[in-house]
Scaffold this motif. Structure first.
Motif: not given
Length: 377
Positions: A32, A36-37, A183, A186-187
C-alpha cells in the motif's frame, strides 16, 4: 523421522500459521505504501437505491429492523425498500404488512433459501445500486450515503459495509482484524469478501445467486470477474451482537466456510495470478492459505515430539499444549479461564480452525449447505 526433518516440518508449520494471519497484512501494508490509491471523486448525484432484506421467521427482530430502516438518511425519492419473506411460518409477513405499509413486501410461499430470496428480490427492484442487508444488523443513519460513495469511481462495482461486534471477546477481536484486512485490500486493489449482513452492488453487475454458495463472497468474485473492483467503506457501519451459544457459533462457522469453499471452487480462474494479478494474490493469501492453517497447526504441534530433548522445541510444544488446554477450559467453563481475554482468544482461534477442518471434510465428502436457520444473536 530424523531431527533435521522434524525441525524443517516444525518451521514449515509455523510459517503456514503465521503468514496468513500476520505476514499477509504486513505485505499488504508494504504494498500500500508503494501503490497509494487516490480517494474517489464525490458523487454528482445520489443514485437510485434498492434495499433488499431477506427474512425467514424474523418476527422477533422485525420491529427494530423496520424502525432502523426508517431512520436511514437517504433521499426518499431515490430509495426503495423490499422485504422478501422466504417461506416464513411465524408472524413475519403480518408484521411487515401492518408495521411497514410504505415498504414493499414479496412473499415466497415455500422456503427456497437465501439465494432464491435474493434472486426473487433482484427481479423486483429497479435501483441503480442494490444494497443487501439482514434483519440481524442495525445500520447507522448515514450508512446508505456512505456505502454508495465509492461508486463515484466507475471501476468500483461492489462496496462492503463494516459490521461491528460490540463484544470484546474472540469474535469481536476477529471481526476487527478482518475489517482491518479489508481496508488494506481496498487500498491495494479489491477486498476478497464482503460483509454478509451489509453490502452494495451495481445493479448492472449483479448476477443470479446460487444456493449453497455464500452470496456476499460470490458477489465479490463475480464483480472482479467482470473487471470491477470490490472495496470496503469504513464509514458505512452497522452493529450486531455475537452469537452467544458456542455450539451454534461453531455450526455457523462451518456453514459459512463450506459455502465459501463452494463459491471459490466455482470461480477457480480467479486464482490464476497471470490473469488476475494482485487479486489472485489476495485470494490465495486471505482465503486458500487461511483455510490450510489447521493442517499447519497440526504440523507445528506434532513435529516437536521428535525434538523434545532440545529445550526450544520442548518449550514450543509445551506452549501449544497450554494454549489448547486454555481453549478447552474456556469451552467447558473450567475456572476463570473462559472469562479472560486470552481464554476467549484461544477458544475462538481453536474453534475457527476446527470449523475449517469440519468444512473441508464436508466439502470433500460432497456435502453442500443449502437451507439453514439463521444464528440467533
Amino acid at each position: 523421522m530424523t531431527a533435521t526433518w522434524a525441525a524443517w516440518l516444525f518451521w514449515i508449520g509455523v510459517f503456514g500459521v503465521f503468514y496468513p494471519y500476520l505476514g499477509y497484512p504486513l505485505v499488504l501494508m508494504a504494498l500500500r505504501r508503494l501503490r497509494p490509491r487516490p480517494a474517489p471523486p464525490p458523487l454528482a448525484e445520489w443514485p437510485t437505491l434498492s434495499l433488499i432484506i431477506p427474512v425467514h421467521n424474523e418476527a422477533r427482530r422485525l420491529a427494530s429492523k423496520i424502525a432502523n430502516t426508517r431512520a436511514l438518511d437517504y433521499p426518499a425519492d431515490r430509495l426503495e425498500v423490499l422485504f422478501v419473506s422466504d417461506g416464513s411460518t411465524d408472524e413475519t409477513v403480518d408484521l411487515i404488512r401492518s408495521s411497514a405499509p410504505d415498504m414493499q413486501l414479496l412473499v415466497l410461499p415455500e422456503r427456497g433459501g437465501k439465494a432464491a430470496a435474493l434472486n426473487a428480490g433482484l427481479e423486483r427492484v429497479r435501483g441503480d445500486i442494490v444494497v443487501f442487508t439482514d434483519a440481524s444488523i442495525a445500520l447507522e443513519p448515514a450508512s446508505l450515503r456512505a456505502i454508495v460513495g465509492p461508486m463515484a469511481d466507475p471501476r468500483v462495482g461492489c462496496v462492503s459495509g463494516e459490521d461491528r461486534i460490540a463484544e470484546s471477546g474472540g469474535e469481536g477481536l476477529y471481526g476487527r482484524y478482518e475489517l482491518f484486512l479489508r481496508r488494506l485490500e481496498s487500498d491495494l486493489h479489491s477486498i476478497v469478501g464482503a460483509s454478509g449482513s451489509f453490502y452494495a452492488q451495481r445493479r448492472s453487475v449483479c448476477t443470479p445467486f446460487t444456493e449453497g454458495m455464500a452470496p456476499d463472497f460470490l458477489s465479490v468474485l463475480r464483480t472482479v470477474e467482470r473487471g470491477y473492483r470490490a472495496v470496503s467503506e469504513e464509514t458505512a457501519v452497522g452493529s450486531m451482537t455475537s452469537v452467544k451459544d458456542p455450539r451454534q457459533e461453531f455450526d455457523r462457522k462451518v456453514r459459512t466456510l463450506l459455502r465459501g469453499m463452494t463459491a471459490l471452487f466455482a470461480c477457480t480462474p480467479l486464482l490464476n495470478p497471470f490473469r488476475h494479478g494482485v487479486f489472485a494474490f489476495e485470494l490465495w493469501s486471505h482465503k486458500v492459505l487461511r483455510w490450510t492453517v489447521p493442517f499447519f497447526l497440526l504440523l507445528a504441534l506434532l513435529a516437536p515430539l521428535a525434538l523434545l530433548d532440545r529445550p526450544f522445541y520442548l518449550a514450543a510444544f509445551a506452549a501449544q499444549v497450554v494454549f489448547y488446554a486454555g481453549a478447552l477450559a474456556a469451552l467447558l467453563g473450567w475456572g476463570p479461564v473462559g472469562r479472560t481475554l486470552p481464554g476467549k482468544i484461544a477458544l475462538y482461534f481453536s474453534s475457527v480452525n476446527a470449523a475449517i477442518l469440519a468444512a473441508w471434510y464436508r466439502y470433500w465428502t460432497g456435502v453442500r449447505q443449502e437451507l439453514w436457520t439463521p444464528s440467533r444473536r
